[in-house]
Design a protein around this motif. Structure first.
Motif, PDB file in Angstrom:
ATOM      1  N   GLN A 180       0.652  -1.272   0.120  1.00  0.00           N
ATOM      2  CA  GLN A 180       0.273   0.105   0.044  1.00  0.00           C
ATOM      3  C   GLN A 180       0.701   1.355  -0.101  1.00  0.00           C
ATOM      4  OE1 GLN A 180      -3.250   0.042   2.686  1.00  0.00           O
ATOM      5  NE2 GLN A 180      -4.112  -1.735   2.291  1.00  0.00           N
ATOM      6  N   THR A 181       1.917   1.155   0.803  1.00  0.00           N
ATOM      7  CA  THR A 181       2.727   2.324   0.746  1.00  0.00           C
ATOM      8  C   THR A 181       3.592   2.563  -0.557  1.00  0.00           C
ATOM      9  OG1 THR A 181       3.369   2.130   3.129  1.00  0.00           O
ATOM     10  CG2 THR A 181       5.007   3.480   1.720  1.00  0.00           C
ATOM     11  N   LYS A 182       3.820   1.653  -1.116  1.00  0.00           N
ATOM     12  CA  LYS A 182       4.520   1.750  -2.584  1.00  0.00           C
ATOM     13  C   LYS A 182       3.581   2.326  -3.431  1.00  0.00           C
ATOM     14  CE  LYS A 182       8.132  -0.550  -5.266  1.00  0.00           C
ATOM     15  NZ  LYS A 182       9.130  -1.420  -5.452  1.00  0.00           N
ATOM     16  N   ALA A 183       2.286   1.644  -3.471  1.00  0.00           N
ATOM     17  CA  ALA A 183       1.267   2.298  -4.426  1.00  0.00           C
ATOM     18  C   ALA A 183       0.761   3.814  -4.285  1.00  0.00           C
ATOM     19  CB  ALA A 183       0.172   1.415  -4.078  1.00  0.00           C
ATOM     20  N   ALA A 184       0.852   4.282  -2.913  1.00  0.00           N
ATOM     21  CA  ALA A 184       0.435   5.454  -2.702  1.00  0.00           C
ATOM     22  C   ALA A 184       1.775   6.352  -3.266  1.00  0.00           C
ATOM     23  CB  ALA A 184       0.034   5.826  -1.175  1.00  0.00           C
ATOM     24  N   LEU A 185       2.884   5.965  -2.707  1.00  0.00           N
ATOM     25  CA  LEU A 185       4.090   6.781  -3.363  1.00  0.00           C
ATOM     26  C   LEU A 185       4.262   7.044  -4.884  1.00  0.00           C
ATOM     27  CD1 LEU A 185       6.712   5.601  -0.682  1.00  0.00           C
ATOM     28  CD2 LEU A 185       5.612   7.872  -0.857  1.00  0.00           C
ATOM     29  N   GLU A 186       3.795   5.938  -5.579  1.00  0.00           N
ATOM     30  CA  GLU A 186       3.568   5.943  -6.838  1.00  0.00           C
ATOM     31  C   GLU A 186       2.804   6.799  -7.441  1.00  0.00           C
ATOM     32  OE1 GLU A 186       3.549   1.704  -7.754  1.00  0.00           O
ATOM     33  OE2 GLU A 186       5.716   1.388  -7.644  1.00  0.00           O
ATOM     34  N   ILE A 187       1.600   6.942  -6.856  1.00  0.00           N
ATOM     35  CA  ILE A 187       0.476   7.932  -7.172  1.00  0.00           C
ATOM     36  C   ILE A 187       1.082   9.292  -7.020  1.00  0.00           C
ATOM     37  CG2 ILE A 187      -1.739   8.881  -6.608  1.00  0.00           C
ATOM     38  CD1 ILE A 187      -2.479   5.795  -5.970  1.00  0.00           C
ATOM     39  N   ILE A 188       1.582   9.491  -5.707  1.00  0.00           N
ATOM     40  CA  ILE A 188       2.376  10.499  -5.318  1.00  0.00           C
ATOM     41  C   ILE A 188       3.355  11.221  -6.570  1.00  0.00           C
ATOM     42  CG2 ILE A 188       3.840  12.019  -3.629  1.00  0.00           C
ATOM     43  CD1 ILE A 188       1.888  10.446  -1.588  1.00  0.00           C
ATOM     44  N   ILE A 189       4.253  10.300  -6.757  1.00  0.00           N
ATOM     45  CA  ILE A 189       5.353  10.873  -7.826  1.00  0.00           C
ATOM     46  C   ILE A 189       4.878  10.905  -9.356  1.00  0.00           C
ATOM     47  CG2 ILE A 189       7.302   9.585  -9.074  1.00  0.00           C
ATOM     48  CD1 ILE A 189       7.977   8.097  -6.458  1.00  0.00           C
ATOM     49  N   LYS A 190       3.674  10.450  -9.536  1.00  0.00           N
ATOM     50  CA  LYS A 190       3.075  10.692 -10.731  1.00  0.00           C
ATOM     51  C   LYS A 190       2.412  12.162 -10.950  1.00  0.00           C
ATOM     52  CE  LYS A 190      -0.300   9.501 -14.362  1.00  0.00           C
ATOM     53  NZ  LYS A 190      -0.333  10.744 -14.739  1.00  0.00           N
ATOM     54  N   ALA A 191       1.469  12.352  -9.602  1.00  0.00           N
ATOM     55  CA  ALA A 191       1.233  13.784  -9.492  1.00  0.00           C
ATOM     56  C   ALA A 191       2.120  14.905  -9.436  1.00  0.00           C
ATOM     57  CB  ALA A 191       0.305  13.864  -8.144  1.00  0.00           C
ATOM     58  N   VAL A 192       3.417  14.823  -8.956  1.00  0.00           N
ATOM     59  CA  VAL A 192       4.335  15.492  -8.831  1.00  0.00           C
ATOM     60  C   VAL A 192       4.797  15.700 -10.400  1.00  0.00           C
ATOM     61  CG1 VAL A 192       6.750  16.042  -8.051  1.00  0.00           C
ATOM     62  CG2 VAL A 192       5.252  15.498  -6.508  1.00  0.00           C
ATOM     63  N   GLU A 193       5.303  14.874 -11.012  1.00  0.00           N
ATOM     64  CA  GLU A 193       5.754  14.774 -12.419  1.00  0.00           C
ATOM     65  C   GLU A 193       4.474  15.525 -13.501  1.00  0.00           C
ATOM     66  OE1 GLU A 193       8.054  10.775 -12.464  1.00  0.00           O
ATOM     67  OE2 GLU A 193       6.040  10.638 -13.122  1.00  0.00           O
ATOM     68  N   ASP A 194       3.244  15.340 -12.998  1.00  0.00           N
ATOM     69  CA  ASP A 194       2.355  15.992 -13.910  1.00  0.00           C
ATOM     70  C   ASP A 194       2.072  17.667 -13.451  1.00  0.00           C
ATOM     71  OD1 ASP A 194       1.327  13.568 -14.915  1.00  0.00           O
ATOM     72  OD2 ASP A 194      -0.560  13.187 -13.623  1.00  0.00           O
ATOM     73  N   ALA A 195       2.690  17.898 -12.378  1.00  0.00           N
ATOM     74  CA  ALA A 195       2.785  19.315 -11.926  1.00  0.00           C
ATOM     75  C   ALA A 195       4.022  19.891 -12.460  1.00  0.00           C
ATOM     76  CB  ALA A 195       2.639  19.534 -10.591  1.00  0.00           C
ATOM     77  N   GLY A 196       4.867  19.289 -12.987  1.00  0.00           N
ATOM     78  CA  GLY A 196       6.153  19.605 -13.727  1.00  0.00           C
ATOM     79  C   GLY A 196       7.540  19.061 -12.802  1.00  0.00           C
ATOM     80  N   GLY A 197       7.159  18.573 -11.944  1.00  0.00           N
ATOM     81  CA  GLY A 197       8.454  18.200 -10.970  1.00  0.00           C
ATOM     82  C   GLY A 197       8.927  16.736 -11.284  1.00  0.00           C
ATOM     83  N   THR A 198       9.881  16.250 -10.585  1.00  0.00           N
ATOM     84  CA  THR A 198      10.382  14.938 -10.466  1.00  0.00           C
ATOM     85  C   THR A 198      10.220  14.063  -9.103  1.00  0.00           C
ATOM     86  OG1 THR A 198      12.591  15.241 -10.235  1.00  0.00           O
ATOM     87  CG2 THR A 198      12.008  15.315 -12.327  1.00  0.00           C
ATOM     88  N   ALA A 199      10.821  13.016  -8.881  1.00  0.00           N
ATOM     89  CA  ALA A 199      10.435  12.463  -7.628  1.00  0.00           C
ATOM     90  C   ALA A 199      11.534  13.125  -6.965  1.00  0.00           C
ATOM     91  CB  ALA A 199      11.069  10.884  -7.727  1.00  0.00           C
ATOM     92  N   ALA A 200      12.782  13.585  -7.224  1.00  0.00           N
ATOM     93  CA  ALA A 200      13.683  14.487  -6.558  1.00  0.00           C
ATOM     94  C   ALA A 200      13.159  15.726  -6.176  1.00  0.00           C
ATOM     95  CB  ALA A 200      15.144  14.544  -7.617  1.00  0.00           C
ATOM     96  N   SER A 201      12.109  16.209  -6.836  1.00  0.00           N
ATOM     97  CA  SER A 201      11.676  17.547  -6.181  1.00  0.00           C
ATOM     98  C   SER A 201      10.886  17.405  -5.022  1.00  0.00           C
ATOM     99  CB  SER A 201      10.488  18.109  -7.201  1.00  0.00           C
ATOM    100  OG  SER A 201      11.032  18.023  -8.389  1.00  0.00           O
ATOM    101  N   ILE A 202      10.678  16.092  -4.625  1.00  0.00           N
ATOM    102  CA  ILE A 202      10.066  15.867  -3.372  1.00  0.00           C
ATOM    103  C   ILE A 202      10.746  16.064  -2.258  1.00  0.00           C
ATOM    104  CG2 ILE A 202       8.858  13.943  -1.637  1.00  0.00           C
ATOM    105  CD1 ILE A 202       7.640  12.904  -4.614  1.00  0.00           C
ATOM    106  N   ILE A 203      10.452  17.169  -1.148  1.00  0.00           N
ATOM    107  CA  ILE A 203      11.263  17.458  -0.105  1.00  0.00           C
ATOM    108  C   ILE A 203      10.704  17.009   1.264  1.00  0.00           C
ATOM    109  CG2 ILE A 203      12.323  19.217  -0.998  1.00  0.00           C
ATOM    110  CD1 ILE A 203      10.444  21.159   0.320  1.00  0.00           C
ATOM    111  N   ARG A 204       9.368  16.519   1.205  1.00  0.00           N
ATOM    112  CA  ARG A 204       8.649  15.972   2.501  1.00  0.00           C
ATOM    113  C   ARG A 204       7.703  15.125   2.377  1.00  0.00           C
ATOM    114  NH1 ARG A 204       8.897  16.368   7.512  1.00  0.00           N
ATOM    115  NH2 ARG A 204       7.032  16.737   9.079  1.00  0.00           N
TER     116      ARG A 204
END
Length: 124
Positions: A48-72
């Motif tokens: 479940q954690t892996k699935a939720a984080l993958e959704i989060i990473i996609k949302a950040v990418e859709d907003a113009g960022g990358t996984a490396a943009s995640i600070i918290r």
């Protein structure tokens, strides 16, 4: 400049929220449940954690960022004894990025099948 990011969750319209909001160079991701293809992804904290984080990473990418943009990240668990499983999934995706991270125990989430819900912040 405000950009709303949708993941298509049926809760977005019902509750009145966006999966993520980009404002300038900041991206805030809403509490994200482990839902894949309309179903709860797995029955354990790791999956479940892996699935939720993958959704989060996609949302950040859709907003113009990358996984490396995640600070918290903020990981809400209904059973704190599963924190190591959630941590393992987090480490697999963020081991090199190493955002600030919190694990928070909660008594319940919207769906009793959800063991985890995760929020994230990103900076471009």
């Amino acid at each position: 400049m405000r950009q709303l990011i949708s993941s298509g969750s049926p809760f977005e319209g019902e509750i009145g929220f966006s999966r993520a909001v980009r404002h300038g160079d900041r991206i805030e991701v809403s509490g994200t449940a482990p839902i894949k293809d309309g179903k709860v992804a797995g029955s354990d904290a790791y999956t479940q954690t892996k699935a939720a984080l993958e959704i989060i990473i996609k949302a950040v990418e859709d907003a113009g960022g990358t996984a490396a943009s995640i600070i918290r990240t903020r990981i809400f668990l209904t059973d704190m004894s599963t924190w190591k499983d959630a941590a393992r999934a987090h480490g697999e995706l963020f081991g090199d990025i190493r955002p600030a991270c919190s694990f928070i125990g909660t008594s319940a989430l919207i769906n009793p099948e959800w063991l985890v819900e995760i929020e994230a912040s990103a900076q471009l």
